[in-house]
Design a protein around this motif. Structure first.
Motif, PDB file in Angstrom:
ATOM      1  N   ARG A 352     -47.147   7.970  -5.080  1.00 25.07           N
ATOM      2  CA  ARG A 352     -47.386   9.083  -5.855  1.00 25.07           C
ATOM      3  C   ARG A 352     -45.877   9.628  -6.477  1.00 25.07           C
ATOM      4  NH1 ARG A 352     -49.912  12.293  -2.460  1.00 25.07           N
ATOM      5  NH2 ARG A 352     -52.058  11.409  -3.216  1.00 25.07           N
ATOM      6  N   ARG A 353     -45.059   9.464  -5.327  1.00 21.40           N
ATOM      7  CA  ARG A 353     -43.432  10.137  -5.774  1.00 21.40           C
ATOM      8  C   ARG A 353     -42.923   9.169  -6.439  1.00 21.40           C
ATOM      9  NH1 ARG A 353     -41.582  14.297  -1.057  1.00 21.40           N
ATOM     10  NH2 ARG A 353     -43.609  14.874  -0.440  1.00 21.40           N
ATOM     11  N   ILE A 354     -43.006   7.846  -6.057  1.00 24.74           N
ATOM     12  CA  ILE A 354     -42.327   6.746  -6.916  1.00 24.74           C
ATOM     13  C   ILE A 354     -42.776   6.817  -8.621  1.00 24.74           C
ATOM     14  CG2 ILE A 354     -41.930   4.298  -7.295  1.00 24.74           C
ATOM     15  CD1 ILE A 354     -42.016   3.965  -4.297  1.00 24.74           C
ATOM     16  N   MET A 355     -44.196   7.170  -8.674  1.00 26.55           N
ATOM     17  CA  MET A 355     -44.460   7.204 -10.048  1.00 26.55           C
ATOM     18  C   MET A 355     -44.167   8.305 -10.745  1.00 26.55           C
ATOM     19  SD  MET A 355     -47.996   5.369  -9.894  1.00 26.55           S
ATOM     20  CE  MET A 355     -49.000   5.742  -8.561  1.00 26.55           C
ATOM     21  N   LEU A 356     -44.254   9.713  -9.938  1.00 26.66           N
ATOM     22  CA  LEU A 356     -43.886  10.681 -10.567  1.00 26.66           C
ATOM     23  C   LEU A 356     -42.537  10.706 -10.930  1.00 26.66           C
ATOM     24  CD1 LEU A 356     -45.346  13.723  -8.373  1.00 26.66           C
ATOM     25  CD2 LEU A 356     -45.515  13.567 -10.948  1.00 26.66           C
ATOM     26  N   GLY A 357     -41.590  10.238 -10.110  1.00 26.81           N
ATOM     27  CA  GLY A 357     -39.964  10.451 -10.334  1.00 26.81           C
ATOM     28  C   GLY A 357     -39.600   9.275 -11.523  1.00 26.81           C
ATOM     29  N   THR A 358     -40.157   8.188 -11.471  1.00 24.67           N
ATOM     30  CA  THR A 358     -40.000   7.131 -12.488  1.00 24.67           C
ATOM     31  C   THR A 358     -40.301   7.789 -13.820  1.00 24.67           C
ATOM     32  OG1 THR A 358     -40.519   5.529 -10.954  1.00 24.67           O
ATOM     33  CG2 THR A 358     -40.494   4.693 -13.282  1.00 24.67           C
ATOM     34  N   PHE A 359     -41.456   8.511 -14.019  1.00 30.76           N
ATOM     35  CA  PHE A 359     -41.863   9.131 -15.104  1.00 30.76           C
ATOM     36  C   PHE A 359     -40.914  10.408 -15.443  1.00 30.76           C
ATOM     37  CE2 PHE A 359     -44.259  12.647 -17.269  1.00 30.76           C
ATOM     38  CZ  PHE A 359     -44.689  11.788 -18.428  1.00 30.76           C
ATOM     39  N   ALA A 360     -40.388  11.139 -14.421  1.00 29.15           N
ATOM     40  CA  ALA A 360     -39.454  12.139 -14.854  1.00 29.15           C
ATOM     41  C   ALA A 360     -38.008  11.631 -15.142  1.00 29.15           C
ATOM     42  CB  ALA A 360     -39.451  13.262 -13.542  1.00 29.15           C
ATOM     43  N   LEU A 361     -37.790  10.521 -14.952  1.00 32.13           N
ATOM     44  CA  LEU A 361     -36.596   9.865 -15.176  1.00 32.13           C
ATOM     45  C   LEU A 361     -36.485   9.187 -16.452  1.00 32.13           C
ATOM     46  CD1 LEU A 361     -35.053   8.865 -11.743  1.00 32.13           C
ATOM     47  CD2 LEU A 361     -34.263  10.819 -13.172  1.00 32.13           C
ATOM     48  N   SER A 362     -37.582   8.924 -17.018  1.00 27.56           N
ATOM     49  CA  SER A 362     -37.742   7.818 -18.033  1.00 27.56           C
ATOM     50  C   SER A 362     -37.292   8.475 -19.513  1.00 27.56           C
ATOM     51  CB  SER A 362     -39.307   7.389 -18.242  1.00 27.56           C
ATOM     52  OG  SER A 362     -40.023   8.367 -18.639  1.00 27.56           O
ATOM     53  N   SER A 363     -36.894   7.672 -20.119  1.00 29.79           N
ATOM     54  CA  SER A 363     -36.311   8.086 -21.619  1.00 29.79           C
ATOM     55  C   SER A 363     -37.417   8.882 -22.439  1.00 29.79           C
ATOM     56  CB  SER A 363     -35.449   7.189 -22.297  1.00 29.79           C
ATOM     57  OG  SER A 363     -36.702   6.502 -23.317  1.00 29.79           O
ATOM     58  N   GLY A 364     -36.855  10.025 -22.700  1.00 29.31           N
ATOM     59  CA  GLY A 364     -37.834  10.927 -23.622  1.00 29.31           C
ATOM     60  C   GLY A 364     -38.364  12.020 -22.541  1.00 29.31           C
ATOM     61  N   TYR A 365     -38.471  11.710 -21.298  1.00 29.50           N
ATOM     62  CA  TYR A 365     -38.836  12.789 -20.559  1.00 29.50           C
ATOM     63  C   TYR A 365     -37.707  13.456 -19.659  1.00 29.50           C
ATOM     64  CZ  TYR A 365     -43.511  11.376 -22.151  1.00 29.50           C
ATOM     65  OH  TYR A 365     -44.559  11.002 -22.821  1.00 29.50           O
ATOM     66  N   TYR A 366     -36.588  12.755 -19.447  1.00 24.73           N
ATOM     67  CA  TYR A 366     -35.329  13.039 -18.857  1.00 24.73           C
ATOM     68  C   TYR A 366     -35.181  14.275 -19.025  1.00 24.73           C
ATOM     69  CZ  TYR A 366     -30.801  12.672 -16.599  1.00 24.73           C
ATOM     70  OH  TYR A 366     -29.765  13.002 -15.808  1.00 24.73           O
ATOM     71  N   ASP A 367     -34.854  14.765 -20.355  1.00 23.77           N
ATOM     72  CA  ASP A 367     -34.255  15.977 -20.483  1.00 23.77           C
ATOM     73  C   ASP A 367     -35.400  17.101 -20.162  1.00 23.77           C
ATOM     74  OD1 ASP A 367     -32.009  14.774 -21.569  1.00 23.77           O
ATOM     75  OD2 ASP A 367     -32.421  15.628 -23.712  1.00 23.77           O
ATOM     76  N   ALA A 368     -36.625  16.924 -20.383  1.00 23.48           N
ATOM     77  CA  ALA A 368     -37.786  17.877 -20.137  1.00 23.48           C
ATOM     78  C   ALA A 368     -37.873  18.264 -18.859  1.00 23.48           C
ATOM     79  CB  ALA A 368     -38.948  17.342 -20.766  1.00 23.48           C
ATOM     80  N   TYR A 369     -37.757  17.139 -17.889  1.00 20.74           N
ATOM     81  CA  TYR A 369     -38.068  17.284 -16.464  1.00 20.74           C
ATOM     82  C   TYR A 369     -36.880  17.313 -15.519  1.00 20.74           C
ATOM     83  CZ  TYR A 369     -42.903  16.636 -17.966  1.00 20.74           C
ATOM     84  OH  TYR A 369     -44.232  16.953 -18.473  1.00 20.74           O
ATOM     85  N   TYR A 370     -36.276  15.883 -15.536  1.00 22.26           N
ATOM     86  CA  TYR A 370     -35.032  16.123 -14.490  1.00 22.26           C
ATOM     87  C   TYR A 370     -33.933  16.823 -14.726  1.00 22.26           C
ATOM     88  CZ  TYR A 370     -31.701  13.863 -11.214  1.00 22.26           C
ATOM     89  OH  TYR A 370     -30.733  14.027 -10.009  1.00 22.26           O
ATOM     90  N   LEU A 371     -33.516  17.006 -16.121  1.00 21.76           N
ATOM     91  CA  LEU A 371     -32.459  17.829 -16.331  1.00 21.76           C
ATOM     92  C   LEU A 371     -32.598  19.213 -16.344  1.00 21.76           C
ATOM     93  CD1 LEU A 371     -29.556  17.269 -17.450  1.00 21.76           C
ATOM     94  CD2 LEU A 371     -30.413  17.527 -19.812  1.00 21.76           C
TER      95      LEU A 371
END
Ligand code: GLN
Length: 472
Positions: A352-371
């Motif tokens: 679950r965390r690997i999928m969530l984390g990969t998604f949060a870091l992916s281009s297009g979502y990085y700014d909205a989530y991780y950053l």
């Protein structure tokens, strides 16, 4: 001779007085483990040969009249995510079921150099992801105060082993509460050190900007002795710091204690609240000034934490690919080796965390989530910096409730994540915090979280030790 529940200082004195030998003490604890494990299941593996060999070294030193370090001959247990050369290190995961550590973590090198006796490796949630130790791939650890309940997590085995008197102290790791919450649930003392105070070399990484190794023990003084042995700069971990010698030097009689209103709100069980408020009153009676404070951004800590943790974990766990480490599933091509090995090796929470984390870091979502989460983290941290301009310590509950029933939250990730609501802000801020047992809700222990300024562990120990005495 009654070996049970001796403190480290008592053991040290008894060894020097030759009341018993280190070998006898080690044998006693190995026996305790054999007796208790069918019920408690705190250990994933034991290391009898290593323990006896280390005990003999202590006995030789005593016989030769050599100087004896404080931890010499003291039996301990190590969370199975910290490497001890030659011993299995599974991280509670199928993917590392047969993995043997090729070297010692720095904290282990330091414990060994003092002569501590390592009895075995303790159970945890897989890769230290969880809050109950139920996410271990191997077994369910039970809370020694109530066998129907969890010991907390992820260092549940390390906390339960002390509560069941299967060791004198243990090492755990804390990313968002994994030392403090099990310490609270099992009625023991646990410290999450300042980020950078203890080397992470040889600790399997969960979320590298948050992970810390720390001690669990029966008393504040024991906890301090272990922390003193493992702290300090390590050239093998660039985030470890030279440990400064300064401290607030404030005791209960002249300390200002901040009580953040946001940590006493909705979701906090009334019994837990009462116990914590009573402890705060006692501190006040002993001369401490109590001041209501506000940490307004802590409200965002849980969502911010789970985004950052998942993102860092997804990167850290990429190394477990079925080639470099651990178990491997045969397949006709490389990609399939990866997917099959990871598919069968990891449990549901890790995936679950690997999928969530990969998604949060992916281009297009990085700014909205991780950053965004990183920006919120800065605000959360700043709240603590500001608060510590006017107070010396901050007191809060460790967990909104005492140990819950086995099975109660394991199928509902959100419910499980909510257990960490009071510990993760402190992790994001990087400040040290200790869980001190301050009372009981029925038969279940309740811990208070004593938070200090960066690198003021000695202040935390001083004030916690005083409170421990007052509270009996
Ligand atoms: N329960 C939190 C999590 O699952 C904390 C875990 C930890 O501190 N290792 O991330």
């Amino acid at each position: 001779m009654d070996f049970s529940r001796l403190t480290i200082k008592e053991i040290h004195k008894s060894l020097l007085d030759r009341d018993f030998s280190a070998r006898e003490l080690a044998m006693h604890y190995l026996d305790r483990i054999r007796k208790e494990e069918s019920e408690i299941a705190a250990f994933l593996s034991t290391s009898e040969d290593l323990a006896l060999e280390q005990a003999e070294q202590t006995d030789k030193k005593i016989a030769a009249g050599e100087e004896l370090p404080l931890l010499s001959g003291v039996p301990c247990a190590i969370k199975d995510v910290i490497l001890v050369e030659g011993l299995l290190c599974t991280a509670g995961s199928r993917i590392l079921e047969n993995y043997k550590a090729p070297y010692d973590a720095t904290s282990i090198v330091r414990l060994k150099s003092q002569g501590a006796v390592i009895l075995g490796k303790t159970n945890l949630d897989e890769f230290a992801m969880g809050s109950s130790t139920e996410h271990s791939a191997f077994k369910i650890t039970r809370n020694p105060h109530d066998l129907e309940r969890v010991p907390g997590g992820t260092s549940g085995g390390s906390a339960a082993a002390i509560a069941a008197d299967e060791c004198v102290f243990s090492l755990g790791s804390d990313t968002g509460g994994s030392i403090r919450q099990p310490a609270s649930f099992c009625g023991v003392v646990g410290l999450k050190p300042t980020y950078g105070a203890v080397s992470r070399y040889g600790l399997m990484a969960h979320a590298s900007s948050l992970d810390q190794i720390g001690p669990l023990a029966r008393t504040v003084q024991d906890c301090e002795a272990v922390f003193d042995a493992i702290k300090g700069r390590d050239p093998k971990d660039s985030t470890s710091a030279e440990y400064p010698s300064s401290s607030t030097g404030r005791g209960l009689n002249n300390a200002i204690i901040g009580v953040p209103k946001e940590y006493f709100g909705e979701g906090l069980e009334s019994q837990t609240r009462e116990i914590i408020e009573k402890a705060i009153k006692k501190a006040q009676k002993a001369g401490a000034k109590i001041k209501e404070i506000s940490l307004p951004h802590s409200e965002y800590a849980l969502s911010c934490y789970y985004l950052i943790v998942a993102s860092e974990a997804s990167a850290n766990l990429a190394r477990f690919d079925g080639i470099k480490y651990g178990s491997s599933e045969p397949a006709p091509d490389l990609l399939e080796v990866y997917s099959k090995s990871r598919g069968s090796g990891f449990g549901a929470e890790v995936k679950r965390r690997i999928m969530l984390g990969t998604f949060a870091l992916s281009s297009g979502y990085y700014d909205a989530y991780y950053l965004k989460a990183q920006k919120a983290r800065t605000l959360i941290k700043q709240d603590f910096v500001d608060a510590f301009k006017t107070v010396d310590f901050i007191f809060t509950p460790v967990s909104p409730f005492p140990a819950f029933k086995i099975g109660e939250k394991v199928d509902d990730p959100l419910k499980m994540y909510l257990s960490d609501i009071l510990t993760v802000p402190i992790s994001l801020a990087g400040v040290p915090a200790l869980s001190l047992p301050v009372g009981k809700d029925g038969h279940l222990p309740v811990g208070m979280q004593i938070v200090g300024k960066h690198f003021d562990e000695s202040g935390i120990f001083q004030i916690s030790g005083q409170l421990e005495k007052i509270l009996g």
